[in-house]
Design a protein around this motif. Structure first.
Motif, short mmCIF file in Angstrom:
data_model
loop_
_atom_site.label_atom_id
_atom_site.label_comp_id
_atom_site.label_asym_id
_atom_site.label_seq_id
_atom_site.Cartn_x
_atom_site.Cartn_y
_atom_site.Cartn_z
N TYR A 423 -21.34 -159.06 -31.49
CA TYR A 423 -22.00 -157.85 -30.98
C TYR A 423 -23.11 -157.42 -31.94
N LEU A 424 -22.83 -157.44 -33.22
CA LEU A 424 -23.81 -157.04 -34.23
C LEU A 424 -25.06 -157.90 -34.13
N PRO A 435 -28.62 -158.41 -39.86
CA PRO A 435 -27.40 -159.24 -39.83
C PRO A 435 -27.42 -160.38 -40.84
N ALA A 436 -28.57 -160.64 -41.44
CA ALA A 436 -28.65 -161.69 -42.46
C ALA A 436 -28.24 -161.19 -43.83
N SER A 437 -27.88 -159.92 -43.93
CA SER A 437 -27.43 -159.33 -45.19
C SER A 437 -26.24 -158.42 -44.92
N VAL A 438 -25.04 -159.00 -44.96
CA VAL A 438 -23.82 -158.30 -44.55
C VAL A 438 -22.80 -158.31 -45.68
N PHE A 439 -22.19 -157.15 -45.90
CA PHE A 439 -21.06 -157.02 -46.83
C PHE A 439 -19.86 -156.55 -46.02
N ILE A 440 -18.67 -157.05 -46.37
CA ILE A 440 -17.45 -156.68 -45.66
C ILE A 440 -16.46 -156.10 -46.66
N SER A 441 -15.90 -154.93 -46.30
CA SER A 441 -15.00 -154.22 -47.22
C SER A 441 -13.85 -153.62 -46.44
N GLY A 442 -12.73 -153.45 -47.13
CA GLY A 442 -11.58 -152.80 -46.53
C GLY A 442 -10.49 -152.62 -47.55
N GLY A 443 -9.48 -151.83 -47.20
CA GLY A 443 -8.40 -151.54 -48.13
C GLY A 443 -7.06 -152.02 -47.61
N SER A 444 -6.25 -152.59 -48.51
CA SER A 444 -4.89 -153.03 -48.20
C SER A 444 -4.92 -154.11 -47.11
N MET A 465 -16.20 -168.73 -37.25
CA MET A 465 -15.41 -167.51 -37.07
C MET A 465 -16.31 -166.30 -36.86
N LEU A 466 -17.45 -166.24 -37.57
CA LEU A 466 -18.41 -165.16 -37.41
C LEU A 466 -19.62 -165.68 -36.64
N ALA A 467 -20.42 -164.74 -36.14
CA ALA A 467 -21.62 -165.11 -35.40
C ALA A 467 -22.57 -165.91 -36.29
N PRO A 468 -23.25 -166.91 -35.73
CA PRO A 468 -24.10 -167.78 -36.57
C PRO A 468 -25.25 -167.05 -37.24
N GLY A 469 -25.71 -165.95 -36.66
CA GLY A 469 -26.83 -165.22 -37.26
C GLY A 469 -26.41 -164.21 -38.32
N VAL A 470 -25.12 -164.14 -38.60
CA VAL A 470 -24.59 -163.20 -39.60
C VAL A 470 -24.34 -163.94 -40.91
N THR A 471 -24.89 -163.40 -41.98
CA THR A 471 -24.69 -164.00 -43.30
C THR A 471 -23.97 -163.01 -44.20
N VAL A 472 -22.80 -163.38 -44.68
CA VAL A 472 -22.02 -162.53 -45.57
C VAL A 472 -22.52 -162.72 -46.99
N LYS A 473 -23.03 -161.63 -47.59
CA LYS A 473 -23.56 -161.70 -48.94
C LYS A 473 -22.53 -161.32 -50.00
N GLY A 474 -21.44 -160.66 -49.58
CA GLY A 474 -20.42 -160.27 -50.54
C GLY A 474 -19.24 -159.63 -49.85
N ILE A 475 -18.08 -159.71 -50.50
CA ILE A 475 -16.87 -159.05 -49.99
C ILE A 475 -16.38 -158.06 -51.03
N ILE A 476 -15.83 -156.93 -50.55
CA ILE A 476 -15.40 -155.85 -51.44
C ILE A 476 -14.02 -155.37 -50.99
#
Length: 576
Positions: A423-424, A435-444, A465-476
């Motif tokens: 969707y994004l 969408p080429a600069s994405v960070f993903i974060s969450g707790g527990s 698993m993720l959309a091809p146009g989405v690039t994950v730059k970091g996880i938090i």
């Protein structure tokens, strides 16, 4: 009446010296209250954060303590003094609650509670007034012809008249209540020191500990005040024990605050080793100028401008996918219009709520001020729902939206996050998102899902698993519950432990972990960080919080969350 404090004409030189010291101390407290009041108003009206404001925070704290010391004594104007102590006890119970409600309210655009500010300023105003009265009329022993009757005279009259039975009952009930508060304070202190299991209480204790310490010290002060006019060894012992217990509780509850410099220094070192940059050297418009603000802790942290749209549906399940009846939505937090000069520059932050994979939701339950804060710094923040498991709830009484509950395992939940990225990718322009600069974060549980979703694209088995146009730059991830789904009866699948997904190409990770987390032990986060090292990937920094427990980031303005947010925004700027 003989008084060793030195107010009478027969007082010794030592007594006169003590009197002058008390007078000087009261005058200093009067000035401290007035300065704290004036600077508090300035702090609330002027958006000029800086490290030097911590000096004001220290003055604020010392003034509150000084006011307690003054008002628990036997001054002449006991109505004002009891009034101050009552405001202290009730006010400092309400302030953290009101601050948190404002912080987590999605559409509270300031994130500060006006009521909290009024309470704190009223404490300084009333403290100044009591100090002035004490300077004018002294203590109850100072009866120098001003026709002011002290407590002892008042008590003697009550004793002669037999006193009030209702008043005695009220006094006994209040005594029991304040004793219960002290017992509760000692219990909280034992939890902080790791001496007892807190259960779910741990999620709210360490980040609010300073408030608790001040509250329980206020209960001790009220006990001392109530029995201040009585004489005798056992009464004096009672007052002394109450004082010692109150001070002991405060000292222990102040330990998390005292650890703030340690948190900042160790976080700085961990960041530098992992990412090759000293975060303290990264300054600029839109970035936090200091890693922790003590005045923020009391008044709450201002958010800044942002826009928000809520309850946008991104997926409605189909029978063919096993998601029949599932309806998932998100909230979008966006920067203000024409904000190209902010550090986020349209990069995306996807935030995943926790709750043991069975409860929780976006919005207020996902610490909304984090969403508001990063949106006000130029990021486009998406607070996303995912399918929850219909197994036994992590907290049975929790209410969850029925349309998000089903027979879902971890792989399904990560798949749902992947569907959001589809969707994004399709709607990014509508939100000004990159969408080429994405960070993903969450707790527990959300931290585990964020890590699995963020790591999947660099693993050949889950590259789609993720959309091809989405690039994950970091996880938090915050205290990620890696590999723990099976312990609560949920199918962990192939993605239950993100540590197995780490490889040399994995995106960098900034990890938050409380050292006294009894729900997700510190060894889980340590194992995740080691997985990076074992894969030859040095880009993982684990920030461990002394006295920190599960959910210790709940209070945005705390000595835990602010230092980590300081590192987090620099992490995102570095890798965006």
């Amino acid at each position: 009446m003989g008084y060793t404090g030195g107010y009478g004409s027969s007082a010794s030189s030592h007594g006169r010296g003590s009197s002058r010291i008390r007078t000087f101390g009261t005058l200093a407290l009067l000035i401290g209250n007035l300065v704290a009041l004036a600077l508090g108003i300035a702090y609330l009206l002027v958006d000029a954060a800086g490290g030097w404001w911590n000096l004001y925070g220290l003055l604020l704290l010392l003034t509150l303590l000084g006011n307690l010391h003054l008002t628990m004594g036997r001054g002449v104007h006991k109505a004002w003094e009891y009034g101050y102590l009552a405001l202290h006890a009730l006010g400092l119970t309400a302030v953290p609650v009101l601050n948190t409600l404002s912080s987590t309210a999605v559409r509270d655009y300031d994130s500060r509670s006006v009521a909290s500010a009024v309470i704190l300023l009223a404490l300084f105003a009333l403290g100044a007034w009591v100090s002035l009265l004490r300077l004018q009329d002294g203590t109850e022993e100072r009866e120098d012809g001003r026709n002011v009757r002290g407590y002892s005279a008042y008590s003697s009259q009550r004793k002669r008249s037999g006193g009030s039975r209702l008043g005695k009952v009220v006094k006994v009930l209040l005594t029991l209540w304040f004793l219960f508060n002290l017992a509760l304070g000692l219990y909280f202190s034992a939890i902080l020191l790791g001496g007892t299991d807190a259960g779910l209480m741990e999620t709210v204790l360490p980040e609010y500990a300073l408030f608790f310490g001040l509250m329980f010290l206020g209960a001790a002060a009220l006990l001392v005040k109530m029995y201040g006019h009585k004489r005798g060894f056992f009464v004096s012992l009672f007052r002394g024990v109450a004082r010692v217990c109150g001070l002991l509780i405060l000292v222990i509850c102040a330990l998390p605050l005292a650890s703030a410099p340690k948190i900042v220094n160790e976080a700085q070192e961990a960041y530098r080793q992992a990412f090759g940059q000293d975060p303290m050297n990264v300054q600029g418009y839109g970035l936090m100028s200091t890693a922790f603000s003590l005045p923020d802790y009391f008044y709450g942290a201002r958010t800044g401008d942002y826009r928000v749209e809520t309850d946008i549906v991104y997926y409605e399940g189909q029978e063919s996918t096993g998601d029949a009846g599932l309806k998932l939505a998100f909230d979008a937090y966006m920067p203000p219009e024409n904000s190209t000069d902010l550090p986020g520059k349209g990069s995306v932050l996807i935030r995943i709520h926790g709750g043991g994979w069975t409860i929780g939701d976006k919005g207020a339950q996902n610490y909304a001020q984090m969403n508001k804060y990063f949106a006000s710094r130029g990021y486009v923040v998406f607070d996303v729902q995912y399918g929850l498991s219909n197994t036994k709830k992590f907290v049975e009484s929790a209410v969850v939206p029925p349309e998000v509950v089903g027979s879902y395992g971890i792989d399904d939940m990560v798949r749902h996050i992947g569907l959001f990225t589809v969707y994004l990718e399709q709607h990014a322009a509508e939100y000004g998102a990159n969408p080429a600069s994405v960070f993903i974060s969450g707790g527990s549980a959300g931290g585990q899902l964020a890590a699995s979703a963020g790591l999947a694209p660099t693993n050949a088995d889950y590259a789609n698993m993720l959309a091809p146009g989405v690039t994950v730059k970091g996880i938090i991830p915050y205290y990620p519950a890696n590999g723990l789904a099976g312990e609560v009866g949920i199918d962990g699948g192939a993605l239950g432990d993100p540590a197995v997904l780490v490889n040399a190409d994995s995106p960098p990770a900034l990890i938050y972990q409380g050292e006294q987390d009894s729900i997700v032990g510190v060894e889980t986060a340590q194992a995740f960080a080691r997985a990076y090292a074992d894969a030859g990937n040095a880009k993982a920094a684990l920030i461990q919080m002394p006295f920190g427990t599960h959910g210790s980031d709940m209070y945005f303005a705390s000595y835990y969350n602010e230092p980590f947010t300081y590192m987090m925004e620099r992490f995102m700027k570095q890798y965006q």
